[in-house]
Design a protein around this motif. Structure first.
Motif, PDB file in Angstrom:
ATOM      1  N   GLY A  47       0.898  -1.182  -0.048  1.00 46.55           N
ATOM      2  CA  GLY A  47      -0.015  -0.040  -0.023  1.00 46.55           C
ATOM      3  C   GLY A  47       0.876   1.297  -0.026  1.00 46.55           C
ATOM      4  N   ASP A  48       0.268   2.522  -0.179  1.00 49.62           N
ATOM      5  CA  ASP A  48       0.801   3.666  -0.026  1.00 49.62           C
ATOM      6  C   ASP A  48       1.431   3.976   1.051  1.00 49.62           C
ATOM      7  N   PHE A  49       0.986   3.567   2.209  1.00 48.24           N
ATOM      8  CA  PHE A  49       1.765   3.670   3.489  1.00 48.24           C
ATOM      9  C   PHE A  49       2.791   3.177   3.596  1.00 48.24           C
ATOM     10  N   ARG A  50       3.272   2.171   2.977  1.00 50.22           N
ATOM     11  CA  ARG A  50       4.542   1.160   2.994  1.00 50.22           C
ATOM     12  C   ARG A  50       4.427   0.502   4.252  1.00 50.22           C
ATOM     13  N   ILE A  94       2.950   1.528  10.549  1.00 50.45           N
ATOM     14  CA  ILE A  94       3.461   2.677  10.108  1.00 50.45           C
ATOM     15  C   ILE A  94       4.859   2.296   9.431  1.00 50.45           C
ATOM     16  N   TYR A  95       5.466   2.826   8.564  1.00 47.96           N
ATOM     17  CA  TYR A  95       6.586   2.727   8.089  1.00 47.96           C
ATOM     18  C   TYR A  95       7.833   3.297   8.813  1.00 47.96           C
ATOM     19  N   TYR A  96       8.929   2.599   9.118  1.00 48.34           N
ATOM     20  CA  TYR A  96       9.896   2.979   9.579  1.00 48.34           C
ATOM     21  C   TYR A  96      11.096   2.078   9.276  1.00 48.34           C
ATOM     22  N   GLN A 146      21.475   7.879   6.437  1.00 48.06           N
ATOM     23  CA  GLN A 146      20.923   8.916   5.381  1.00 48.06           C
ATOM     24  C   GLN A 146      20.566  10.144   6.376  1.00 48.06           C
ATOM     25  N   ARG A 147      19.796   9.882   7.711  1.00 49.79           N
ATOM     26  CA  ARG A 147      19.333  11.095   8.292  1.00 49.79           C
ATOM     27  C   ARG A 147      20.481  11.758   9.089  1.00 49.79           C
ATOM     28  N   LEU A 148      21.690  11.065   9.291  1.00 51.68           N
ATOM     29  CA  LEU A 148      22.786  11.628   9.680  1.00 51.68           C
ATOM     30  C   LEU A 148      23.405  12.695   8.546  1.00 51.68           C
ATOM     31  N   PRO A 188       7.275  16.679   4.166  1.00 51.73           N
ATOM     32  CA  PRO A 188       5.692  16.144   4.019  1.00 51.73           C
ATOM     33  C   PRO A 188       5.296  14.547   4.034  1.00 51.73           C
ATOM     34  N   TYR A 189       6.627  13.742   3.894  1.00 48.66           N
ATOM     35  CA  TYR A 189       6.378  12.156   4.033  1.00 48.66           C
ATOM     36  C   TYR A 189       7.098  11.898   5.089  1.00 48.66           C
ATOM     37  N   ALA A 190       6.936  12.239   6.375  1.00 45.10           N
ATOM     38  CA  ALA A 190       7.737  12.228   7.579  1.00 45.10           C
ATOM     39  C   ALA A 190       7.557  10.708   8.161  1.00 45.10           C
ATOM     40  N   GLY A 191       6.574  10.066   7.915  1.00 48.23           N
ATOM     41  CA  GLY A 191       6.284   8.936   8.695  1.00 48.23           C
ATOM     42  C   GLY A 191       6.166   9.230  10.305  1.00 48.23           C
ATOM     43  N   GLY A 211       8.671  10.720  11.630  1.00 49.30           N
ATOM     44  CA  GLY A 211       9.434  11.531  12.003  1.00 49.30           C
ATOM     45  C   GLY A 211      11.079  11.626  12.240  1.00 49.30           C
ATOM     46  N   PRO A 212      11.479  10.489  11.916  1.00 50.20           N
ATOM     47  CA  PRO A 212      12.848  10.084  12.489  1.00 50.20           C
ATOM     48  C   PRO A 212      14.183  11.005  12.084  1.00 50.20           C
ATOM     49  N   VAL A 213      13.806  11.794  11.018  1.00 53.14           N
ATOM     50  CA  VAL A 213      14.794  12.944  10.776  1.00 53.14           C
ATOM     51  C   VAL A 213      14.900  14.188  11.859  1.00 53.14           C
ATOM     52  N   GLY A 254       4.385  15.848   8.020  1.00 49.76           N
ATOM     53  CA  GLY A 254       3.058  15.363   7.954  1.00 49.76           C
ATOM     54  C   GLY A 254       3.424  14.008   7.054  1.00 49.76           C
ATOM     55  N   ASP A 255       2.250  13.431   7.068  1.00 50.49           N
ATOM     56  CA  ASP A 255       2.292  12.062   6.383  1.00 50.49           C
ATOM     57  C   ASP A 255       0.810  11.826   6.173  1.00 50.49           C
ATOM     58  N   LEU A 256       0.376  11.096   4.999  1.00 48.89           N
ATOM     59  CA  LEU A 256      -0.929  10.489   4.790  1.00 48.89           C
ATOM     60  C   LEU A 256      -1.581   9.643   5.751  1.00 48.89           C
ATOM     61  N   ASN A 257      -0.449   8.865   6.289  1.00 46.15           N
ATOM     62  CA  ASN A 257      -1.132   7.820   7.190  1.00 46.15           C
ATOM     63  C   ASN A 257      -1.386   8.206   8.447  1.00 46.15           C
ATOM     64  N   LYS A 282      -2.114  14.826   5.370  1.00 47.46           N
ATOM     65  CA  LYS A 282      -2.638  15.518   4.039  1.00 47.46           C
ATOM     66  C   LYS A 282      -1.716  14.865   3.094  1.00 47.46           C
ATOM     67  N   ASP A 283      -2.404  14.473   1.994  1.00 46.36           N
ATOM     68  CA  ASP A 283      -1.556  14.356   0.571  1.00 46.36           C
ATOM     69  C   ASP A 283      -0.612  15.337   0.522  1.00 46.36           C
ATOM     70  N   ALA A 284       0.648  15.078   0.466  1.00 50.99           N
ATOM     71  CA  ALA A 284       1.889  15.996   0.242  1.00 50.99           C
ATOM     72  C   ALA A 284       1.483  16.924  -1.052  1.00 50.99           C
ATOM     73  N   ARG A 285       0.833  16.419  -1.849  1.00 55.22           N
ATOM     74  CA  ARG A 285       0.763  17.121  -3.380  1.00 55.22           C
ATOM     75  C   ARG A 285      -0.431  18.294  -3.169  1.00 55.22           C
ATOM     76  N   VAL A 340      12.146  14.979   0.475  1.00 52.83           N
ATOM     77  CA  VAL A 340      10.919  13.973  -0.140  1.00 52.83           C
ATOM     78  C   VAL A 340      11.323  12.696  -0.058  1.00 52.83           C
ATOM     79  N   ASN A 341      10.568  11.830   0.890  1.00 52.57           N
ATOM     80  CA  ASN A 341      11.091  10.408   0.953  1.00 52.57           C
ATOM     81  C   ASN A 341       9.827   9.659   0.442  1.00 52.57           C
ATOM     82  N   LEU A 342       9.524   9.652  -0.717  1.00 55.86           N
ATOM     83  CA  LEU A 342       8.411   8.689  -1.125  1.00 55.86           C
ATOM     84  C   LEU A 342       9.273   7.964  -2.306  1.00 55.86           C
ATOM     85  N   PRO A 343      10.146   6.962  -1.927  1.00 54.87           N
ATOM     86  CA  PRO A 343      11.196   6.655  -2.948  1.00 54.87           C
ATOM     87  C   PRO A 343      10.446   6.089  -4.181  1.00 54.87           C
TER      88      PRO A 343
END
Ligand SMILES: C[S@@+](CC[C@H](N)C(=O)[O-])C[C@H]1O[C@@H](n2cnc3c(N)ncnc32)[C@H](O)[C@@H]1O
Length: 363
Positions: free
Chosen positions: A135-138, A172-174, A181-183, A205-208, A210-212, A229-232, A262-265, A282-285
């Protein structure tokens, strides 16, 4: 087996002395009566009356039972006859949740395997079969195989770069694998902050969950505000919890400090969300490049902006990606500089995972 009987507070001294002299047995230290400890000795250790023992005595008692070194040694004996290669060679642990991919032939024994894992690893509460991301929420499809205390939930906390992050792998995705990468993002933002000469407003906008953010927020004066934010909705709940805990001790107030589901778009349609950010992540690979045109309006249109994202791309397209990114920036009304696209790791034989970045001058 021969053990040197020592007062408890001298255990470490005698362990080290025996080890240094090559006399230490290969089993563990035994608790003895009267608060004494038994240090295991091997065949090279001197006899009892030797002055090296400084008056201590040795006793002959059964050695400490060796605890299994691998969870496979805790399987029922009939399953231990199966070759090591039959069992999963890797697994992932998030907090007290262990996630393991189970091949079809292991399935009939998956519960016994999970029990053995729980016995072997005291910090693991629940073992789940990881049936892939969807799914979209990975989010992963998880199936409970065994629970230490009967609880079935997968809400837990992980530690990353010394910060606690609330996660829930079934909701959720983590991924801990992106912590490096976050470092790097943290380092890139420090340099960008120096260049701008003022603290940054960061949009993710795709923060999950928020680990960053913990690294960024912990650095006094690096960030002046965030829009995350995140859509999930489940990810957004944990994102709020996490951001509250990471900013609790902060002395300076952050403005903006907005969390949206909210949808980032669609962020660009909201006056509160557009035109503010110095940095957009922009983390929606699977879709990062497709979403980019809708994200440029999030930038503060005066001065410099930094876009940094991650994408899974065809290896054959790698060479053209810098030009593709720069064309998109120009189409959005900006001038790109210091643009880079660099491979982070292979993803499949034909595709790879890349990080991309560009500094944008807005006109
Ligand atoms: C690859 S994850 C990255 C999460 C987080 N940045 C991290 O590194 O752990 C992508 C996230 O984007 C969210 N997502 C998917 N489509 C979205 C959309 N259209 N708008 C906003 N978020 C979306 C998913 O729910 C997921 O949490």
């Amino acid at each position: 087996m021969r053990h040197l009987s020592v007062p408890r507070d001298q255990t470490q001294v005698w362990l080290e002395r025996c080890k240094a002299n090559g006399w230490l047995g290969d089993t563990g230290v035994l608790p003895l009566s009267d608060g004494r400890r038994g240090v295991p000795l091997n065949e090279d250790a001197p006899f009892d009356e030797d002055p090296c023992w400084e008056g201590l005595t040795t006793i002959d008692v059964p050695p400490k039972a060796q605890s299994p070194k691998h969870w496979r040694e805790r399987l029922p004996s009939d399953l231990q006859k199966l070759p090591d290669s039959f069992w999963p060679s890797s697994y992932e642990v998030q907090g007290d949740v262990l996630l393991v991919k189970v091949e079809d032939d292991v399935l009939p024994h998956a519960e016994a395997m999970a029990r053995a894992m729980i016995e072997q690893m005291p910090s693991v509460r629940i073992v789940c079969a990881d049936e892939g991301v969807s799914g979209d929420f990975r989010v992963r499809d998880l199936r409970t195989l065994a629970s230490r205390d009967g609880s079935q939930h997968t809400a837990t906390t992980v530690r990353e770069h010394e910060f606690i992050i609330h996660v829930d792998p079934s909701e959720i995705y983590y991924s801990a694998r992106l912590s490096k990468q976050r470092l790097n993002t943290y380092e890139v933002l420090q340099a960008f902050r120096e260049r701008l000469d003022h603290p940054l407003i960061v949009a993710d906008p795709y923060a999950g969950v928020g680990p960053v953010f913990p690294l960024l927020l912990n650095h006094e004066g690096l960030v002046s505000g965030y829009i995350a934010g995140d859509l999930n909705p489940k990810a957004v709940n944990l994102l709020k919890t996490n951001l509250a805990s990471w900013t609790r001790k902060s002395t300076s107030s952050l403005s903006p400090s907005i969390v949206v589901c909210k949808d980032a778009r669609a962020w660009k349609e909201d006056a509160e969300l557009r035109g503010k950010a110095n940095v957009v992540l922009v983390n929606l690979p699977h879709d990062s490049f497709e979403h980019l045109p809708d994200l440029f309006p999030l930038f503060n249109p005066s001065g410099l902006g930094l876009v940094r994202g991650w994408a899974i791309v065809e290896r054959t397209s790698l060479n053209g990606l810098v030009a593709k990114l720069e064309t998109m920036v120009v189409a959005a009304g900006g001038t790109p500089s210091d643009t880079l696209v660099s491979e982070v790791k292979g993803f499949s034989t034909t595709r790879c995972f890349v990080v991309f970045q560009s500094i944008i001058t807005w006109h």
